[in-house]
Design an enzyme around this catalytic site. Structure first.
Site, PDB file in Angstrom:
ATOM      1  CG  LEU A   1      35.236  57.428  51.991  1.00  0.00           C
ATOM      2  CD1 LEU A   1      36.649  57.102  51.521  1.00  0.00           C
ATOM      3  CD2 LEU A   1      34.369  56.171  51.955  1.00  0.00           C
TER       4      LEU A   1
ATOM      5  CG  HIS B   1      22.415  45.620  38.164  1.00  0.00           C
ATOM      6  ND1 HIS B   1      23.724  45.740  37.741  1.00  0.00           N
ATOM      7  CD2 HIS B   1      21.669  45.514  37.033  1.00  0.00           C
ATOM      8  CE1 HIS B   1      23.751  45.710  36.407  1.00  0.00           C
ATOM      9  NE2 HIS B   1      22.523  45.561  35.961  1.00  0.00           N
TER      10      HIS B   1
ATOM     11  CG  ASP C   1      32.305  45.009  34.322  1.00  0.00           C
ATOM     12  OD1 ASP C   1      31.068  44.913  34.205  1.00  0.00           O
ATOM     13  OD2 ASP C   1      33.085  44.869  33.360  1.00  0.00           O
TER      14      ASP C   1
HETATM   15  C1  IPE Z   1      31.891  49.941  33.011  1.00  0.00           C
HETATM   16  O1  IPE Z   1      31.307  48.682  32.927  1.00  0.00           O
HETATM   17  C2  IPE Z   1      30.918  50.927  33.571  1.00  0.00           C
HETATM   18  C3  IPE Z   1      30.511  50.705  34.957  1.00  0.00           C
HETATM   19  C4  IPE Z   1      31.005  49.831  35.785  1.00  0.00           C
HETATM   20  C5  IPE Z   1      29.482  51.581  35.426  1.00  0.00           C
HETATM   21  P1  IPE Z   1      30.692  48.149  31.561  1.00  0.00           P
HETATM   22  O2  IPE Z   1      30.240  46.773  31.813  1.00  0.00           O
HETATM   23  O3  IPE Z   1      29.660  49.101  31.074  1.00  0.00           O
HETATM   24  O4  IPE Z   1      31.949  48.207  30.583  1.00  0.00           O
HETATM   25  P2  IPE Z   1      32.201  47.518  29.184  1.00  0.00           P
HETATM   26  O5  IPE Z   1      31.084  47.929  28.299  1.00  0.00           O
HETATM   27  O6  IPE Z   1      32.231  46.062  29.398  1.00  0.00           O
HETATM   28  O7  IPE Z   1      33.512  48.055  28.742  1.00  0.00           O
HETATM   29  C1  IPE Z   2      28.391  46.403  36.197  1.00  0.00           C
HETATM   30  O1  IPE Z   2      27.969  45.118  35.886  1.00  0.00           O
HETATM   31  C2  IPE Z   2      27.239  47.337  36.469  1.00  0.00           C
HETATM   32  C3  IPE Z   2      27.067  48.396  35.467  1.00  0.00           C
HETATM   33  C4  IPE Z   2      27.773  48.550  34.395  1.00  0.00           C
HETATM   34  C5  IPE Z   2      25.970  49.318  35.704  1.00  0.00           C
HETATM   35  P1  IPE Z   2      27.483  44.729  34.430  1.00  0.00           P
HETATM   36  O2  IPE Z   2      26.002  44.971  34.360  1.00  0.00           O
HETATM   37  O3  IPE Z   2      28.282  45.416  33.412  1.00  0.00           O
HETATM   38  O4  IPE Z   2      27.771  43.175  34.426  1.00  0.00           O
HETATM   39  P2  IPE Z   2      28.320  42.302  33.214  1.00  0.00           P
HETATM   40  O5  IPE Z   2      29.554  42.968  32.722  1.00  0.00           O
HETATM   41  O6  IPE Z   2      27.233  42.269  32.203  1.00  0.00           O
HETATM   42  O7  IPE Z   2      28.578  40.975  33.836  1.00  0.00           O
HETATM   43 MG    MG Z   3      29.996  44.930  32.423  1.00  0.00          MG
END
Ligand code: IPE
Ligand code: IPE
Ligand code: MG
Length: 268
Positions: free
Chosen positions: A149, A55, A38
């Protein structure tokens, strides 16, 4: 009362990577590590860049962590790449994410195969765009003989739907007389989940300072050690992964026992 904190320059220099690798106890590695990757969006925003560059940079972190896990001999790594809730994001971001996924699998597959990594996907894969589905299935198929792995990618995954689907499968077995309700125990239930055959995660890592599970492996996390770090996923590289493993190795896992019981060896 309180003394002045030491000035920053007097802090010890960070340990070199090789030293961190050396400190990891190979006898006490987690068998299964799960990661909620995240913070890509925030990483990009901090730099005034579009979310997609976060990303892209995050994909590099995944590459480093996979390589490090494989080199250490960790058995399984589950990466949360896209949740069932992530469909609520702007369509443009979803499209770019799917596109990145395809590109990444395509580019990395030869390396994964060379390192005998076995790829497996959990989540509603059949509901993903055709190109993603094809590349995921291709990666699974071509890597199926890998004995290194196990790289488990959670794509269009939700912990609650995983449990619901398992309930549905088991109910059908009860209906057809294949399963007696009294025979349903925890191992049998676990074998109906998408993670069938995998041990529960020993360690869950979540980056970016969020302290929640976000509908990840709900059943499977029952006794998992949780590790939260403020580091955003694109900055979570080999070093941060090794630090998480070292932190895990400091912990005492009790599974309901007393500390004395655990220290005295395994219970009868
Ligand atoms: C959780 O991250 C899902 C992934 C890392 C794929 P999110 O960014 O979607 O989670 P929330 O919405 O902050 O809980
Ligand atoms: C995690 O990073 C990637 C996915 C959930 C696909 P985020 O896109 O959720 O990044 P933040 O949380 O907005 O910083
Ligand atoms: Mg996120």
């Amino acid at each position: 009362m309180s003394r002045a904190l030491p000035v920053r320059s007097s802090l010890p220099a960070p340990l070199p990577l090789e030293e961190l690798v050396r400190r990891v106890d190979r006898q006490r590695l987690p068998h299964h590590v799960a990661i909620i990757m995240d913070g890509n969006g925030r990483w990009a925003r901090q730099r005034g860049l579009p979310r997609v560059s976060g990303h892209r940079e995050g994909a590099e972190s995944a590459r480093e962590v996979i390589a490090q896990a494989a080199e250490l001999g960790i058995k399984a790594l589950t990466l949360f790449a896209f949740s069932v809730e992530n469909w609520r994001r702007p369509q443009e971001e979803i499209d770019t994410l799917m596109d990145l996924l395809v590109r990444h699998i395509r580019k990395e597959l030869p390396t994964l195969l060379r390192h005998k990594i076995r790829v497996r996907a959990i989540g509603a894969i059949d509901a993903l765009p055709l190109a993603v589905r094809r590349w995921v299935r291709k990666a699974e198929e071509e890597s199926r003989r890998g004995h290194g792995l196990l790289l488990n990618v959670a794509l269009n995954y939700g912990g609650r739907s995983d449990i619901l689907e398992a309930v549905r499968t088991l109910l059908r077995e009860v209906q057809t007389g294949k399963l007696h309700p009294e025979k349903l125990d925890e191992p049998r239930f676990a074998s109906a989940l998408q993670t069938a055959g995998l041990p529960d995660p020993d360690l869950l890592i979540r980056t970016s300072g969020e302290h929640r599970v976000s509908n990840f492996l709900l059943w499977q996390l029952a006794y998992t050690e949780l590790y939260f770090t403020d580091t955003l996923w694109p900055d979570f590289r080999r070093r941060e992964f090794l630090l998480a493993l070292l932190d895990y190795q400091q912990r005492e896992r009790r599974f309901g026992l007393t500390g004395e019981q655990v220290q005295g060896g395994r219970p009868a």
